[in-house]
Design a protein around this motif. Structure first.
Motif, PDB file in Angstrom:
ATOM      1  N   ARG A  36      -5.389   7.435  -6.324  1.00  0.00           N
ATOM      2  CA  ARG A  36      -6.349   6.804  -7.236  1.00  0.00           C
ATOM      3  C   ARG A  36      -7.117   7.846  -8.055  1.00  0.00           C
ATOM      4  NH1 ARG A  36      -8.978   2.343  -3.038  1.00  0.00           N
ATOM      5  NH2 ARG A  36      -7.009   1.310  -2.543  1.00  0.00           N
TER       6      ARG A  36
ATOM      7  N   SER B 199      -4.738  -5.791  -4.667  1.00  0.00           N
ATOM      8  CA  SER B 199      -4.797  -6.766  -3.582  1.00  0.00           C
ATOM      9  C   SER B 199      -5.967  -7.723  -3.789  1.00  0.00           C
ATOM     10  CB  SER B 199      -4.899  -6.069  -2.218  1.00  0.00           C
ATOM     11  OG  SER B 199      -5.937  -5.118  -2.217  1.00  0.00           O
TER      12      SER B 199
ATOM     13  N   ASP C 299      -2.499  -0.395  -5.826  1.00  0.00           N
ATOM     14  CA  ASP C 299      -1.998  -1.767  -5.881  1.00  0.00           C
ATOM     15  C   ASP C 299      -3.171  -2.740  -5.991  1.00  0.00           C
ATOM     16  OD1 ASP C 299      -2.855  -1.523  -3.192  1.00  0.00           O
ATOM     17  OD2 ASP C 299      -1.477  -3.085  -2.557  1.00  0.00           O
TER      18      ASP C 299
ATOM     19  N   ASP D 192       0.830  -1.216   0.000  1.00  0.00           N
ATOM     20  CA  ASP D 192       0.000   0.000   0.000  1.00  0.00           C
ATOM     21  C   ASP D 192       0.862   1.263   0.000  1.00  0.00           C
ATOM     22  OD1 ASP D 192      -2.613  -0.944  -0.183  1.00  0.00           O
ATOM     23  OD2 ASP D 192      -2.658  -1.444   1.950  1.00  0.00           O
TER      24      ASP D 192
HETATM   25 MG    MG Z   1      -4.088  -1.162  -1.596  1.00  0.00          MG
END
Ligand code: MG
Length: 328
Positions: free
Chosen positions: A150, A213, A211, A76
């Motif tokens: 983001r 996940s 990322d 993260d």
């Molecule tokens: Mg993340």
């Protein structure tokens, strides 16, 4: 010699041993006093790993469990283009775990924190009637005002992904079958993309990043929501290795489903201007990792879709028939 249990040693006895094992100069007070670097902002993230949900204690060695709990949090920080610096580890231990197992778990925590030049600066241990749980917080740093977020993906931007997809998901299936190898390692001890995130940040060309996940199939919606855009994924462009395709065939799973919905790969998904695609691919390649164009950011009204090789198009969510569950 009978196996030593937490109840025999006591919490304080165990903490003293773990402190010696971790070798951190920040432990011993009620709270850690942490230095900050001038010109950097603090990044903070937390993620709990629960036996049977996020890892498989019966199939993994304790060092892997410890490394994984740190790595998923470091990911993260990597997604924001930052450097991980500190970790806090709260451990909930069922009564059947031996002291030796817990010590080996902390050896894994130490291995992973040393790898990223981090220190464990706090934590606690408690018994629990529930499953083994590692709740880890990681603090990192990033140049003020420069964090990758983001938000900021724009229609027309190519979408990129680092590395290749589906490794961890197929690795989990192999792990359940008692197998080992590089795909099982991809699940047990994922490698967060710290160097890649730093290279992306330094390029100053990234519009949005995060990322993976849970898997592209759900994480891409989060990026699109924050950027208020849609997206299209070209299935034929997804980076899926021959190794993943072959392993998927042996466990009877669709490699594309694994790549989209398997999760746990901890690769980075990135949006940037199409003119900058070559530069971005070069700076990430310098870290040793390919950066593949997998689709394009679209206007919000188009939603999030996948283009299949036969030319058909469908919504990404619920658009795949054979995807496996992400959890262990
Ligand atoms: Mg993340």
């Amino acid at each position: 010699m009978p196996t030593e249990r937490l109840a025999d040693l006591g919490e304080f006895g165990l903490l003293a041993r773990i402190r010696a094992r971790l070798g951190s100069s920040y432990l011993g007070d009620d709270a850690a006093v942490l230095p900050r670097t001038a010109g950097m902002e603090l990044l903070a993230t937390v993620d709990a790993q629960v036996d049977g949900v996020h890892f498989l204690r019966e199939r993994m060695v304790p060092q892997q469990v410890g490394r994984r709990a740190i790595a998923v949090n470091v990911s993260d920080i990597a997604a924001m283009g930052g450097l991980p610096r500190f970790a806090l580890v709260s451990l909930l231990v069922p009564a059947d775990l031996s002291v030796a197992w817990i010590e080996a778990l902390y050896d894994g925590i130490r291995q992973e924190t040393v790898r990223w030049e981090m220190q464990v600066v706090g934590g606690n241990i408690s018994g629990t009637p529930g499953p083994l749980t590692l709740d880890v917080a990681v603090l990192g740093e990033v140049e003020t005002g420069c964090a990758l977020t983001r938000r900021g993906a724009r229609p027309g931007d190519p979408l990129f992904v680092t590395g290749d997809l589906g490794r961890a998901a197929v690795g989990l299936h192999l792990l359940r079958r008692g197998e080992s190898g590089s795909l099982v390692d991809a699940y047990c001890t994922p490698v967060p993309r710290v160097g890649e995130g730093r290279a992306l940040l330094r390029s100053r060309l990234v519009h949005a990043a995060m990322d993976l996940s849970d898997g592209l199939g759900s994480d891409l919606y989060r990026l699109c929501e924050e950027s208020q855009v849609g997206a299209v994924i070209e299935v034929a462009a997804l980076p899926i290795s021959g190794e993943v395709r072959a392993a998927a065939a042996t466990v009877g799973l669709d490699p594309v489903g694994l790549a989209l919905f398997g999760g746990e790969d901890f690769e980075l998904v990135v949006a940037a201007a199409s003119n900058d695609a070559g530069t971005l691919q070069r700076v990430v390649a310098e870290v040793g990792t390919p950066l593949t164009v997998i689709g394009e950011v679209r206007p919000a009204g188009e939603g999030v879709t996948v283009h299949l090789p036969d030319g058909s198009k469908r919504p990404l969510a619920g658009g795949w028939d054979h995807f496996p569950g992400r959890h262990a």
